[in-house]
Design a protein around this motif. Structure first.
Motif, PDB file in Angstrom:
ATOM      1  N   THR A   1       0.838  -1.201   0.000  1.00 36.89           N
ATOM      2  CA  THR A   1       0.000   0.000   0.000  1.00 36.89           C
ATOM      3  C   THR A   1       0.872   1.250   0.000  1.00 36.89           C
ATOM      4  O   THR A   1       0.623   2.194  -0.752  1.00 36.89           O
ATOM      5  CB  THR A   1      -0.943   0.001   1.217  1.00 36.89           C
ATOM      6  N   ALA A   2       1.904   1.260   0.829  1.00 34.70           N
ATOM      7  CA  ALA A   2       2.814   2.403   0.880  1.00 34.70           C
ATOM      8  C   ALA A   2       3.460   2.626  -0.481  1.00 34.70           C
ATOM      9  O   ALA A   2       3.580   3.771  -0.940  1.00 34.70           O
ATOM     10  CB  ALA A   2       3.874   2.182   1.950  1.00 34.70           C
ATOM     11  N   SER A   3       3.850   1.555  -1.128  1.00 38.85           N
ATOM     12  CA  SER A   3       4.458   1.660  -2.447  1.00 38.85           C
ATOM     13  C   SER A   3       3.482   2.257  -3.459  1.00 38.85           C
ATOM     14  O   SER A   3       3.845   3.133  -4.244  1.00 38.85           O
ATOM     15  CB  SER A   3       4.927   0.274  -2.908  1.00 38.85           C
ATOM     16  N   LEU A   4       2.239   1.800  -3.438  1.00 44.92           N
ATOM     17  CA  LEU A   4       1.217   2.324  -4.346  1.00 44.92           C
ATOM     18  C   LEU A   4       0.970   3.818  -4.124  1.00 44.92           C
ATOM     19  O   LEU A   4       0.680   4.555  -5.064  1.00 44.92           O
ATOM     20  CB  LEU A   4      -0.095   1.561  -4.170  1.00 44.92           C
ATOM     21  N   LEU A   5       1.081   4.244  -2.865  1.00 46.07           N
ATOM     22  CA  LEU A   5       0.834   5.641  -2.512  1.00 46.07           C
ATOM     23  C   LEU A   5       2.104   6.488  -2.536  1.00 46.07           C
ATOM     24  O   LEU A   5       2.065   7.683  -2.236  1.00 46.07           O
ATOM     25  CB  LEU A   5       0.173   5.722  -1.127  1.00 46.07           C
ATOM     26  N   ASN A   6       3.231   5.859  -2.866  1.00 43.35           N
ATOM     27  CA  ASN A   6       4.520   6.552  -2.907  1.00 43.35           C
ATOM     28  C   ASN A   6       4.859   7.235  -1.587  1.00 43.35           C
ATOM     29  O   ASN A   6       5.273   8.396  -1.563  1.00 43.35           O
ATOM     30  CB  ASN A   6       4.565   7.569  -4.059  1.00 43.35           C
ATOM     31  N   VAL A   7       4.664   6.501  -0.487  1.00 51.68           N
ATOM     32  CA  VAL A   7       5.018   7.004   0.840  1.00 51.68           C
ATOM     33  C   VAL A   7       5.856   5.955   1.559  1.00 51.68           C
ATOM     34  O   VAL A   7       5.853   4.779   1.202  1.00 51.68           O
ATOM     35  CB  VAL A   7       3.769   7.352   1.699  1.00 51.68           C
ATOM     36  N   ASP A   8       6.563   6.390   2.562  1.00 53.14           N
ATOM     37  CA  ASP A   8       7.305   5.479   3.422  1.00 53.14           C
ATOM     38  C   ASP A   8       6.282   4.695   4.250  1.00 53.14           C
ATOM     39  O   ASP A   8       5.332   5.291   4.763  1.00 53.14           O
ATOM     40  CB  ASP A   8       8.213   6.306   4.344  1.00 53.14           C
ATOM     41  N   PRO A   9       6.438   3.379   4.398  1.00 47.26           N
ATOM     42  CA  PRO A   9       5.474   2.596   5.185  1.00 47.26           C
ATOM     43  C   PRO A   9       5.243   3.145   6.592  1.00 47.26           C
ATOM     44  O   PRO A   9       4.151   3.031   7.138  1.00 47.26           O
ATOM     45  CB  PRO A   9       6.098   1.195   5.239  1.00 47.26           C
ATOM     46  N   ARG A  10       6.255   3.791   7.148  1.00 46.40           N
ATOM     47  CA  ARG A  10       6.104   4.357   8.498  1.00 46.40           C
ATOM     48  C   ARG A  10       5.057   5.462   8.546  1.00 46.40           C
ATOM     49  O   ARG A  10       4.485   5.728   9.591  1.00 46.40           O
ATOM     50  CB  ARG A  10       7.445   4.867   9.007  1.00 46.40           C
ATOM     51  N   GLN A  11       4.792   6.094   7.385  1.00 43.04           N
ATOM     52  CA  GLN A  11       3.772   7.138   7.338  1.00 43.04           C
ATOM     53  C   GLN A  11       2.362   6.561   7.486  1.00 43.04           C
ATOM     54  O   GLN A  11       1.430   7.307   7.760  1.00 43.04           O
ATOM     55  CB  GLN A  11       3.868   7.919   6.026  1.00 43.04           C
ATOM     56  N   LEU A  12       2.223   5.260   7.301  1.00 39.16           N
ATOM     57  CA  LEU A  12       0.910   4.626   7.422  1.00 39.16           C
ATOM     58  C   LEU A  12       0.611   4.167   8.847  1.00 39.16           C
ATOM     59  O   LEU A  12      -0.482   3.688   9.125  1.00 39.16           O
ATOM     60  CB  LEU A  12       0.810   3.431   6.466  1.00 39.16           C
TER      61      LEU A  12
END
Length: 73
Positions: A52-63
């Motif tokens: 999901t983080a990859s799809l949203l182009n964010v660091d997983p920690r942001q989730l």
């Protein structure tokens, strides 16, 4: 018992202009499942969180809500 807000998925989706329906289609999950993730009624597995983080182009920690991590330290 008050539910714990462990993930920030709903917030990050909104910040990126995406919907739960979009995410469900991208990860091959039912919209109801993604809705439960967004409402923190259940949590995605770590591999799904990373995808999901990859799809949203964010660091997983942001989730992840950092306040929830402090409870386990």
């Amino acid at each position: 018992m008050k539910s714990q807000k462990i993930n920030r998925l709903k917030v990050v989706l909104v910040e990126n202009g995406k919907t739960g329906k979009w995410l469900a289609e991208q990860v091959g999950k039912n919209e109801a499942t993604v809705s439960r993730w967004c409402s923190n009624k259940m949590q995605p597995y770590l591999d799904m969180l990373i995808k999901t983080a990859s799809l949203l182009n964010v660091d997983p920690r942001q989730l992840i809500d950092s306040r929830s991590l402090n409870r386990y330290q």
